[in-house]
Design a protein around this motif. Structure first.
Motif, mmCIF file in Angstrom:
data_model
loop_
_atom_site.group_PDB
_atom_site.id
_atom_site.type_symbol
_atom_site.label_atom_id
_atom_site.label_comp_id
_atom_site.label_asym_id
_atom_site.label_seq_id
_atom_site.Cartn_x
_atom_site.Cartn_y
_atom_site.Cartn_z
ATOM 1 N N PRO A 332 0.790 -1.234 0.000
ATOM 2 C CA PRO A 332 0.000 0.000 0.000
ATOM 3 C C PRO A 332 0.822 1.283 0.000
ATOM 4 N N LEU A 333 2.161 1.190 -0.048
ATOM 5 C CA LEU A 333 2.992 2.381 -0.170
ATOM 6 C C LEU A 333 4.309 1.983 -0.815
ATOM 7 N N GLU A 334 4.977 3.019 -1.380
ATOM 8 C CA GLU A 334 6.216 2.770 -2.104
ATOM 9 C C GLU A 334 7.394 2.666 -1.137
ATOM 10 N N PRO A 335 8.347 1.771 -1.448
ATOM 11 C CA PRO A 335 9.568 1.755 -0.652
ATOM 12 C C PRO A 335 10.453 2.958 -1.016
ATOM 13 N N PRO A 336 11.349 3.380 -0.140
ATOM 14 C CA PRO A 336 11.646 2.792 1.165
ATOM 15 C C PRO A 336 10.506 3.053 2.156
ATOM 16 N N ALA A 337 10.137 2.029 2.873
ATOM 17 C CA ALA A 337 8.962 2.124 3.737
ATOM 18 C C ALA A 337 9.210 1.392 5.049
ATOM 19 N N VAL A 338 8.438 1.800 6.053
ATOM 20 C CA VAL A 338 8.467 1.126 7.350
ATOM 21 C C VAL A 338 7.036 0.784 7.737
ATOM 22 N N LEU A 339 6.788 -0.492 7.984
ATOM 23 C CA LEU A 339 5.493 -0.961 8.454
ATOM 24 C C LEU A 339 5.581 -1.184 9.956
ATOM 25 N N LEU A 340 4.567 -0.711 10.678
ATOM 26 C CA LEU A 340 4.569 -0.769 12.137
ATOM 27 C C LEU A 340 3.293 -1.415 12.638
ATOM 28 N N SER A 341 3.401 -2.166 13.719
ATOM 29 C CA SER A 341 2.197 -2.681 14.357
ATOM 30 C C SER A 341 2.436 -2.864 15.843
ATOM 31 N N GLY A 342 1.336 -2.848 16.588
ATOM 32 C CA GLY A 342 1.365 -3.102 18.016
ATOM 33 C C GLY A 342 0.341 -4.159 18.353
ATOM 34 N N GLY A 343 0.026 -4.278 19.628
ATOM 35 C CA GLY A 343 -0.913 -5.305 20.072
ATOM 36 C C GLY A 343 -0.202 -6.355 20.900
ATOM 37 N N GLU A 344 -0.806 -7.515 20.998
ATOM 38 C CA GLU A 344 -0.214 -8.571 21.816
ATOM 39 C C GLU A 344 -0.548 -9.923 21.217
ATOM 40 N N THR A 345 0.470 -10.559 20.631
ATOM 41 C CA THR A 345 0.274 -11.897 20.110
ATOM 42 C C THR A 345 0.507 -12.918 21.224
ATOM 43 N N THR A 346 0.130 -14.137 20.957
ATOM 44 C CA THR A 346 0.254 -15.196 21.962
ATOM 45 C C THR A 346 0.982 -16.397 21.366
ATOM 46 N N VAL A 347 1.378 -17.289 22.253
ATOM 47 C CA VAL A 347 2.007 -18.548 21.845
ATOM 48 C C VAL A 347 1.273 -19.689 22.539
ATOM 49 N N THR A 348 0.831 -20.652 21.761
ATOM 50 C CA THR A 348 0.301 -21.887 22.335
ATOM 51 C C THR A 348 1.471 -22.838 22.532
ATOM 52 N N VAL A 349 1.840 -23.071 23.775
ATOM 53 C CA VAL A 349 3.041 -23.845 24.077
ATOM 54 C C VAL A 349 2.769 -25.336 23.938
ATOM 55 N N ARG A 350 3.526 -25.975 23.060
ATOM 56 C CA ARG A 350 3.418 -27.426 22.869
ATOM 57 C C ARG A 350 4.749 -28.120 23.151
ATOM 58 N N PHE A 361 7.628 -14.622 16.680
ATOM 59 C CA PHE A 361 7.278 -13.776 15.535
ATOM 60 C C PHE A 361 8.510 -13.580 14.655
ATOM 61 N N ALA A 362 9.637 -13.222 15.274
ATOM 62 C CA ALA A 362 10.853 -12.941 14.512
ATOM 63 C C ALA A 362 11.363 -14.192 13.801
ATOM 64 N N THR A 363 11.333 -15.331 14.468
ATOM 65 C CA THR A 363 11.809 -16.571 13.849
ATOM 66 C C THR A 363 10.943 -16.947 12.655
ATOM 67 N N ALA A 413 15.338 -23.925 12.197
ATOM 68 C CA ALA A 413 14.419 -22.870 12.628
ATOM 69 C C ALA A 413 13.019 -23.415 12.835
ATOM 70 N N ARG A 414 12.576 -24.271 11.931
ATOM 71 C CA ARG A 414 11.240 -24.862 12.080
ATOM 72 C C ARG A 414 11.173 -25.761 13.312
ATOM 73 N N GLU A 415 12.250 -26.479 13.585
ATOM 74 C CA GLU A 415 12.292 -27.335 14.769
ATOM 75 C C GLU A 415 12.233 -26.493 16.040
ATOM 76 N N ALA A 416 12.933 -25.348 16.042
ATOM 77 C CA ALA A 416 12.897 -24.457 17.209
ATOM 78 C C ALA A 416 11.481 -23.952 17.454
ATOM 79 N N LEU A 417 10.765 -23.629 16.401
ATOM 80 C CA LEU A 417 9.377 -23.190 16.546
ATOM 81 C C LEU A 417 8.502 -24.330 17.050
ATOM 82 N N ALA A 418 8.700 -25.504 16.509
ATOM 83 C CA ALA A 418 7.873 -26.641 16.911
ATOM 84 C C ALA A 418 8.050 -26.958 18.390
#
Length: 451
Positions: A332-350, A361-363, A413-418
């Motif tokens: 929705p906008l031309e680069p160079p651009a910065v996308l920002l968000s807030g809120g609170e995500t969760t993790v279902t621990v398995r 999120f970063a991984t 990386a996928r194993e670390a997430l799992a």
């Protein structure tokens, strides 16, 4: 503005995109520091105290005390002392980030799981609230993290019962509203009960919100706000997420649902007639400062939302998709651009590893970047995800900074997430962001820089 120090910043800022991401993180957290926001929201001139849009004539009060708790509570108390000086007569706050104060007692607690020292400090808060009379003005420092830090097990519920229930809820993937519905019905302070204890004193709360939508009944489990949740709601949360709570917890909730234990106070309770609540900072405070920094660095910024929630790794996939669209089509906008968000995500621990929502999120974002574009970081997308209190999950880091070169082994990386074990993986890749305690707690901040 208070400065946030990021450990090993020069190494992390190995490209312009990464440097901009860190600058946005620093600006956002700094803008939300209590000394900054209290200075803007609270003023004292003559005998008149202004808190946000409310004014109070201090000649009407014999005592002015500060009470409360949360990650930033001591910083709020210190900032109130800066404004009011010796007009504050005392008080007590519970926090895991203590600072020096002159008149308000600071007690240590623990977060995100309550502790015995938190219970002891909260007992002092309740005693001070009980002592408030009609001629007392209570300035309440209420911030994110208060649910765990202001621990006051009710009835036969023990601290150990509260700890095990909290652990299970945090690992379940339940959102903060659901978690706090249970907490409120196991507490002698939460769910508006502190307002009852402080009546008939005049209560003016200074709130730093870490809750999506600034629901006063959810921030720190709403100690000074009417509560619409019920014992039935709390039981439903346990059932929904398969929480095997201790017998004393279930027994209290069932007796409450049967009307044998008094419900939390609702909007018509007279305790709230002398309570006014003021949110002086929230997730948008952080996002607006980050947006201004991005603009000053020559990037076109866009705040996607201050209300992002849901599973962290899934939110990352969507965020990266938007960044890829910016790079590929200028929408929705031309680069160079910065996308920002807030809120609170969760993790279902398995799994049984170490990490937090921002690290997951970063991984997940790093995996998307390396798998979505073989050029990786050469395509110029950097992603930072941090918790603004400097503590992501139950770890010692705020979050992580990644790009397309952060993952060298997708299977690892996928194993670390799992296994919910992303902390050691990100540490091995030099991606962790450490700030230490920041003095604030205004939810999560995510920054995606598209070069």
């Amino acid at each position: 503005m208070n400065e946030t120090t990021i450990e090993d910043r020069d190494r992390l800022a190995s490209s312009d995109a990464r440097d901009v991401a860190l600058a946005c993180v620093e600006a956002g957290i700094g803008a939300g520091h209590p000394r900054t926001v209290v200075r803007d929201a609270v003023a004292f001139e003559g005998d008149t105290l202004r808190v946000a849009d409310g004014t109070y004539d201090l000649r009407e009060y014999d005592d002015v005390v500060a009470l409360g708790g949360g990650n930033a509570a001591a910083h709020v108390a210190a900032a109130l002392e800066d404004v009011l000086g010796d007009r504050i007569d005392g008080g007590v706050v519970v926090t895991d980030d203590p600072v020096e104060t002159e008149r308000v007692t600071v007690r240590r607690g623990d977060h995100p799981v309550p502790s015995e020292r938190g219970v002891e400090g909260t007992r002092e808060v309740l005693e001070a609230a009980d002592a408030a009379g009609e001629d007392t003005l209570v300035l309440a420092a209420i911030t994110g993290g208060g649910s765990a830090l202001m621990a006051a097990p009710a009835g036969d519920v023990s601290l150990a019962n509260l700890q095990s229930t909290t652990d299970a809820l945090l690992a379940s993937g339940a959102d903060i509203g659901e978690i706090n519905a249970v907490r409120k019905h196991l507490s002698a302070l939460k769910g508006g009960r502190l307002a009852r204890r402080a009546a008939p004193g005049t209560v003016v709360s200074v709130i730093l919100s870490d809750v999506v939508g600034n629901d006063l009944s959810v921030i720190a489990s709403g100690p000074l706000a009417p509560d619409a949740s019920t014992f039935d709601d709390a039981l439903a949360v346990l059932e929904r997420y398969g929480i095997d709570a201790p017998d004393t917890v279930v027994d209290r909730l069932e007796r409450g649902a049967a009307g044998e234990v008094a419900e939390t106070p609702g909007p018509d309770d007279p305790a709230f007639e002398t309570v006014s609540n003021h949110v002086v900072a929230d997730g948008m405070t952080v996002l607006e400062a980050a947006r201004e920094t991005a603009r000053n660095r020559g990037y076109d910024p866009l705040i996607l939302s201050s209300r992002v929630r849901g599973e962290a790794r899934e939110a990352a996939t969507t965020h990266v998709a938007v960044a890829e669209e910016v790079r590929a089509t200028g929408t929705p906008l031309e680069p160079p651009a910065v996308l920002l968000s807030g809120g609170e995500t969760t993790v279902t621990v398995r799994g049984d590893g170490t990490g937090g929502p921002n690290q997951e999120f970063a991984t997940s974002a790093a995996l998307e970047l390396v798998e979505g574009d073989e050029n990786g970081s050469e395509a110029g997308i950097a992603v930072a995800a941090v918790d603004t209190d400097g503590i992501d999950g139950a770890t010692d880091v705020a979050g992580a900074l990644v790009d397309g070169r952060s993952v060298d082994d997708s299977d690892a990386a996928r194993e670390a997430l799992a296994e919910n074990d992303v902390y050691p993986y990100l540490e091995s890749r030099g991606a962790l962001v450490r700030t230490g305690p920041t003095g604030t707690n205004l939810n999560d901040l995510r920054v995606l820089v598209v070069r």
